[in-house]
Design an enzyme around this catalytic site. Structure first.
Site, PDB file in Angstrom:
ATOM      1  N   CYS A  78       0.793  -1.226   0.000  1.00  0.00           N
ATOM      2  CA  CYS A  78       0.000   0.000   0.000  1.00  0.00           C
ATOM      3  C   CYS A  78       0.829   1.282   0.000  1.00  0.00           C
ATOM      4  O   CYS A  78       0.697   2.124  -0.898  1.00  0.00           O
ATOM      5  CB  CYS A  78      -0.927   0.017   1.217  1.00  0.00           C
ATOM      6  SG  CYS A  78      -2.010  -1.418   1.360  1.00  0.00           S
ATOM      7  N   HIS A 139      -2.278   6.720   4.725  1.00  0.00           N
ATOM      8  CA  HIS A 139      -1.189   5.749   4.901  1.00  0.00           C
ATOM      9  C   HIS A 139       0.161   6.231   4.367  1.00  0.00           C
ATOM     10  O   HIS A 139       0.962   5.451   3.844  1.00  0.00           O
ATOM     11  CB  HIS A 139      -1.551   4.404   4.254  1.00  0.00           C
ATOM     12  CG  HIS A 139      -0.918   3.235   4.950  1.00  0.00           C
ATOM     13  ND1 HIS A 139      -0.937   1.953   4.457  1.00  0.00           N
ATOM     14  CD2 HIS A 139      -0.232   3.152   6.124  1.00  0.00           C
ATOM     15  CE1 HIS A 139      -0.306   1.133   5.262  1.00  0.00           C
ATOM     16  NE2 HIS A 139       0.145   1.847   6.297  1.00  0.00           N
TER      17      HIS A 139
END
Length: 584
Positions: A78, A139
């Site tokens: 990610c 993130h």
């Protein structure tokens, strides 16, 4: 009259402070909606061949736009993949890689994050008069030196507005059956602490003014009681659920821990509200889904509706939300003036399973999945682009393209200029999407697992072939498996990888599943391809300027960096549910 004038003044103040205040822009700048799904496999969508998963809204997007069949993520995890999407650069250039351990920002208590000297497409578009918003997963880090400095907040990367999860979903985030009880207890414990603190302050002042006769030992005992309450409260909340599963609006924590099932619907409302406020344009909306990452929070309306268990339910709920975003664009009358881009950050997570229940995505015919930086299943992702009147509907592109191409493409359509002081690895996709050219500008693409180059592909300018060379591949476990079930994620180096000398060679046009490596005897071009790709790898590596690896030594948990919606450690709140935050 004075009251009316005050209202008018306040209204203009709100307009100017909002992400969609009056802007001096040209008419030809399109609105831009970038939709990125978390952990979605390319084989999960009907438009990419799945006939058992219902994704009618995404399939409609494919029919109305351009479908990218050879779309490649710059990383199979990610954090680095999203860093590459935002900056148009391989993660190795920004330092969003690791040479061991976690390959993503591991916790909100870590100071790791996207370096502030990196330029994102949001910053470029903001400079062109765009209103910019990030709704959903970030993130890319949060704090550096204290729990409130928010050095890696989206606002520092060109976004005007943020609502979402600064971290990522993981197993403890859902379900949380004791959440309501914890919120109720938290408010009472905080009230108790406040009463004891007031009593201590009163006792100290009374003692110093000689109005109260109390032994100092009693006052010391009450101070100790406050510290003990704080210590035992903090000790009882050691689960990462309380420190990483949270939601923020702008700089304010709104839920800690978050209500995972409710989060998606709130994000959808926030996104639609932003587009409505900014309908006069131009606006950039990056809608970053929490779907379809483990633990797959799904509303009861979609539980049990698919043929593929909880994962299928979550995918179909995500598709429904995409449909509502597209419907909102239509209802605001900006359909023909809005470029919509849809993708996933990397391949589906093959190892995400409980017992015999598969909770991760399907990567179709492609080998491997999430975490595998070289195998196609880890990095081949869906790509869809719609811009009515500017891009042909139903067009299919089989040429190699990359998530890194989003950066220069958005720069081109917005009238921005890409930075000239750094290497930009992405290419402007507009000529390819519009049909002005037939060939991709990517002759070579390089595939990393963390900081380690595992593979490279070559699409010669005078050939239809797409050669793929593997220098390192993960060791699947247990033996005979097609993923790394024993370690949950495949490793990038060490004993759990195989180093190939000579490297493995595939022609993806003939063997997209990478099932049978070519040999010098069977492939006349074998030696020429191996040598050409090796030379390209060396040239690429010479272009890499060494920077600090954000996801290595920096990527460690620090208590003083953990976000808190109240007075630490009383960090439990739900402002979306109108529950007062302890310490707020």
């Amino acid at each position: 009259m004075k009251f009316r004038s005050l209202l008018i003044a306040l209204s203009w103040t709100c307009l100017l402070l909002s992400p969609c205040g009056a802007r001096d822009v040209r008419e030809d700048k399109p609105n831009i909606v970038v939709i990125i799904v978390d952990d979605l496999g390319i084989g999960d969508l009907g438009c990419f061949g799945n006939d058992t998963m219902r994704t009618p809204n995404i399939d409609r997007l494919a029919r109305e736009g351009v479908q990218l069949n050879h779309h490649i993520s710059a990383a199979a995890m990610c954090t680095p993949s999203r860093a590459a999407l935002l900056t148009g650069r391989y993660p190795i250039r920004s330092g969003m890689v690791s040479d061991g351990g976690s390959r993503v920002v591991a916790t909100l208590g870590s100071p790791a994050g996207l370096p502030l000297n990196e330029t994102t497409f949001a910053a470029l578009l903001k400079g062109q008069g765009y209103s910019t918003a990030l709704i959903g997963k970030w993130h890319q880090g949060l704090n550096c030196d204290s729990r409130q400095d928010h050095c890696h907040h989206p606002y520092n990367y060109g976004f005007d507005y943020f609502y979402g999860m600064p971290f990522t979903l993981f197993e403890p985030c859902w379900p949380d059956p004791s959440r309501d009880t914890e919120l109720a207890i938290a408010s009472k414990v905080w009230l108790c602490v406040q009463l004891v603190a007031i009593a201590v302050l009163t006792a100290i002042l009374g003692k110093l003014s000689r109005m109260i006769r109390l032994p100092w030992s009693f006052i010391f005992f009450m101070v100790l009681l406050i510290f003990l309450l704080g210590y035992f409260w903090f000790s009882s909340y050691q689960s990462r659920l309380y420190w990483d599963c949270l939601l923020m609006r702008e700089h304010e924590i709104t839920e800690q821990p978050m209500n995972g099932e409710r989060a998606g619907s709130i994000m959808l409302k926030e996104a639609i509200s932003f587009m409505e406020r900014c309908r006069e344009g131009p606006f950039l909306l990056l809608f970053s889904f929490l779907h379809v990452h483990m633990p797959l929070p799904t509303t009861t309306d979609f539980i049990g509706t698919s043929r593929h268990g909880l994962y299928g339910d979550n995918v179909e709920e995500m598709d429904s939300m995409v449909g509502k975003l597209l419907d909102a664009i239509d209802s605001f009358g900006v359909r023909n003036h809005t470029l919509v881009y849809f993708t996933s950050d990397h391949g589906g997570h093959l190892e995400a399973r409980v017992g015999h229940a598969q909770l991760g995505g399907w990567n179709g015919i492609f080998k491997g999945g999430k975490g595998m930086g070289g195998w196609e299943g880890g990095i081949r992702v869906p790509g869809l682009v719609r811009w009515p009147g500017r891009l042909p509907a139903g067009k299919v592109v089989d040429e190699p393209t990359s998530l890194m191409d989003v950066f220069p493409t958005l720069a081109a359509v917005s009238g921005s200029r890409v930075p000239q002081d750094r290497v930009i690895d992405g290419q402007d996709l507009m000529p390819l999407l519009q049909g002005d050219v037939e060939r991709s500008e990517h002759e070579f693409l390089f595939h990393y697992c963390g900081a380690f180059l595992h593979a490279a592909r070559w699409h010669p300018k005078d050939s239809e072939a797409v050669w793929k060379v593997h220098y390192v591949t993960p060791v699947f476990q247990p033996p005979g498996a097609q993923a790394c079930y024993e370690t949950k994620y495949c490793q990038c180096s060490g004993k759990l990888v195989t180093y190939h000398d000579p490297p493995l060679l595939f022609d993806l046009t003939r063997d997209p599943s990478e099932s049978t490596p070519l040999t010098p005897d069977a492939e006349p071009w074998y030696n020429a391809v191996i040598q050409t790709v090796a030379s390209a790898v060396k040239e690429h590596e010479r272009s890499i300027v060494p920077v600090q690896h954000q996801l290595s030594a920096l990527n460690r948990d620090n208590t003083w960096l953990k976000p808190c919606c109240g007075l630490f450690p009383f960090c439990v709140c739900d402002k979306e549910g109108n529950t007062s935050a302890p310490g707020a």
